[in-house]
Design a protein around this motif. Structure first.
Motif, mmCIF file in Angstrom:
data_model
loop_
_atom_site.group_PDB
_atom_site.id
_atom_site.type_symbol
_atom_site.label_atom_id
_atom_site.label_comp_id
_atom_site.label_asym_id
_atom_site.label_seq_id
_atom_site.Cartn_x
_atom_site.Cartn_y
_atom_site.Cartn_z
ATOM 1 N N ALA A 167 45.888 33.264 48.865
ATOM 2 C CA ALA A 167 45.787 34.474 49.602
ATOM 3 C C ALA A 167 45.932 34.403 51.174
ATOM 4 C CB ALA A 167 44.136 34.868 49.467
ATOM 5 N N TYR B 71 42.032 31.560 47.482
ATOM 6 C CA TYR B 71 41.849 31.586 48.807
ATOM 7 C C TYR B 71 43.093 31.114 49.622
ATOM 8 C CZ TYR B 71 37.028 32.780 47.705
ATOM 9 O OH TYR B 71 35.951 33.287 47.126
ATOM 10 N N ALA C 19 47.607 40.660 48.701
ATOM 11 C CA ALA C 19 46.608 39.667 49.420
ATOM 12 C C ALA C 19 45.397 39.790 49.095
ATOM 13 C CB ALA C 19 46.698 39.537 50.750
ATOM 14 N N LEU D 181 44.406 38.434 45.447
ATOM 15 C CA LEU D 181 44.549 36.862 45.400
ATOM 16 C C LEU D 181 43.025 36.593 45.900
ATOM 17 C CD1 LEU D 181 48.182 35.693 46.588
ATOM 18 C CD2 LEU D 181 47.129 35.464 44.468
ATOM 19 N N TYR D 182 42.821 37.107 46.891
ATOM 20 C CA TYR D 182 41.576 36.826 47.312
ATOM 21 C C TYR D 182 40.348 37.216 46.458
ATOM 22 C CZ TYR D 182 37.107 37.027 50.003
ATOM 23 O OH TYR D 182 35.748 36.925 50.448
#
Length: 172
Positions: free
Chosen positions: A36, A33, A24, A27-28
């Motif tokens: 994520a 976003y 997560a 991805l952020y």
């Protein structure tokens, strides 16, 4: 048989990613976003304080969704209850500046104190400043010096604050 194995492998790795905070966060950090959030929301509901803080931050900044300061505070508070000092500081900041809540310097100081007592240098800096300026607490240069020194011991540079309020005489 190969199709079944492939389907099971894909399902298994999807499950692992869904429960992996690092995926997560990756991805952020890639500024993906929306993707994520698909991982962050379930992880936050499971009680991971760093992920709860991140979700609060995303709500506060409107990353992957519209800005929602009420939800930001809600998630920050969940993380703060678990001792997440970054969330405690952000809640304090929001109260100090009236972001998503009515401006309340006393409440800001309460939140800064929680994080400062957990030895967070930024919270100690904010608390020192509050005591120096009398924001949310009565002006108290002795308390200002106490928290400024703790903050400096945690690596923050408060030289200008120290000189402005002549804190040497309170440093005993």
């Amino acid at each position: 048989m190969n199709k079944l194995f492939l389907l099971l492998a894909i399902s298994f790795f999807s499950y692992l990613n869904a429960n992996d905070p690092q995926h997560a966060i990756k991805l952020y950090k890639q500024a993906n976003y929306k993707k994520a959030l698909q991982y962050i929301k379930p992880l936050a509901k499971q009680g991971d304080s760093s992920i709860q803080h991140l979700l609060g931050y995303m709500y506060a900044k409107g990353e992957g969704m519209p800005v929602d300061t009420k939800k930001a505070i809600e998630w920050y508070k969940k993380a703060a209850k678990q001792g997440n000092t970054s969330s405690q500081i952000n809640i304090g900041y929001m109260y100090a500046h009236g972001i998503g809540v009515s401006k309340n310097e006393k409440k800001a100081v309460e939140w800064y104190k929680k994080a400062a007592k957990l030895d967070d240098g930024l919270a100690q800096h904010n608390l020192a400043k509050a005591y120096c300026l009398g924001q949310g607490v009565p002006k108290d240069l002795k308390q200002c010096a106490y928290w400024a020194k703790k903050s400096m011991n945690n690596g923050l540079d408060l030289y200008s604050l120290w000189k402005q309020f002549e804190l040497d005489k309170y440093n005993k």
